[in-house]
Design a protein around this motif. Structure first.
Motif, short mmCIF file in Angstrom:
data_model
loop_
_atom_site.label_atom_id
_atom_site.label_comp_id
_atom_site.label_asym_id
_atom_site.label_seq_id
_atom_site.Cartn_x
_atom_site.Cartn_y
_atom_site.Cartn_z
N CYS A 38 35.31 -11.11 -30.30
CA CYS A 38 35.08 -13.13 -31.02
C CYS A 38 33.36 -13.24 -30.65
N GLY A 78 31.90 -16.35 -31.77
CA GLY A 78 32.03 -17.85 -32.37
C GLY A 78 31.38 -18.56 -31.80
N GLU A 79 31.19 -20.10 -31.65
CA GLU A 79 30.51 -21.30 -30.86
C GLU A 79 31.66 -20.68 -29.54
N ALA A 80 32.52 -21.24 -29.44
CA ALA A 80 33.57 -21.49 -28.53
C ALA A 80 33.78 -20.43 -27.91
N CYS A 81 34.24 -19.50 -28.12
CA CYS A 81 34.44 -18.02 -27.23
C CYS A 81 33.10 -17.72 -26.36
N CYS A 121 34.56 -16.31 -35.49
CA CYS A 121 35.89 -17.23 -35.21
C CYS A 121 37.36 -16.61 -35.31
N LEU A 122 37.51 -16.37 -34.74
CA LEU A 122 39.50 -15.69 -35.03
C LEU A 122 39.85 -16.36 -35.10
N GLY A 123 40.30 -17.60 -34.87
CA GLY A 123 41.16 -19.13 -35.04
C GLY A 123 41.79 -18.97 -34.08
N LEU A 124 41.62 -18.77 -32.65
CA LEU A 124 41.68 -18.41 -31.56
C LEU A 124 41.12 -19.21 -30.62
N CYS A 125 40.04 -20.60 -30.68
CA CYS A 125 39.38 -21.22 -30.22
C CYS A 125 39.29 -21.68 -28.60
N SER A 171 38.04 -14.10 -26.94
CA SER A 171 38.61 -13.46 -27.57
C SER A 171 38.92 -12.55 -28.42
S1 FES Z 1 34.79 -18.86 -31.60
FE1 FES Z 1 35.91 -17.42 -31.24
S2 FES Z 1 37.80 -17.64 -31.99
FE2 FES Z 1 37.16 -19.56 -33.03
#
Ligand code: FES
Length: 158
Positions: A82, A84-87, A123-127, A132
């Protein structure tokens, strides 16, 4: 992971023809080809272009736009890491760069032994458990360089 069939132009043509009459047929065709062959290679482009009355460049543009479509067959195992932003806020980029360096591949690349393909996802929905990844569809959570390396070595049988 399910085994993909080797590329077969006749079978690819059948798939293209089967979906060509749908409304908005391009994505269903690309998904069906990837499901069958594990990738959407250059050889598929003229078949789709001809069936949908589009230029090869138009088809190529769509295939390249979506990260989901592989241009080459994947390795035996696929890691979706991932970005994505959170990761990213939990250090996924450093993790990714160190992994890619260690494996000697770029994003989307496959190790020389054909064992592992590393692909980006957003984003895998595992933020909540970032950083992740998915390894052959199995979630890996709260990754560190060590746990990621361990999971991958184990998957590659090292
Ligand atoms: S940003 Fe990585 S799981 Fe949501």
């Amino acid at each position: 992971m399910l085994e993909a069939s080797p590329w077969n132009a006749e079978r690819a043509q059948e798939i293209v023809t089967k979906h060509a009459g749908l409304e908005g047929p391009m994505l269903p065709i690309l998904h069906a080809l990837q499901e069958e062959f594990g990738h959407v290679g250059e050889s598929a482009v003229p078949l789709i272009a001809s069936a949908l009355n589009l230029s090869r460049a138009e088809v190529h543009g769509v295939v390249s736009f979506y990260h989901d479509f592989r241009h080459e067959p994947a390795g035996r195992r696929v890691l979706k890491l991932c970005r994505g932003e959170a990761c990213q806020s939990m250090g996924s980029e450093a993790l990714a760069q160190s992994l890619l360096g260690r494996l000697g591949v770029e994003w989307g690349g496959t190790t020389r032994d054909g064992e592992l393909t590393v692909e980006p996802v957003y984003c895998l929905g595992l933020c909540a458990s970032s950083p992740s990844a998915l390894l052959d569809g199995e979630p890996l959570a709260r990754l560190t360089a060590a746990t990621l390396a361990e999971a991958i070595d184990e998957a590659r049988g090292l």
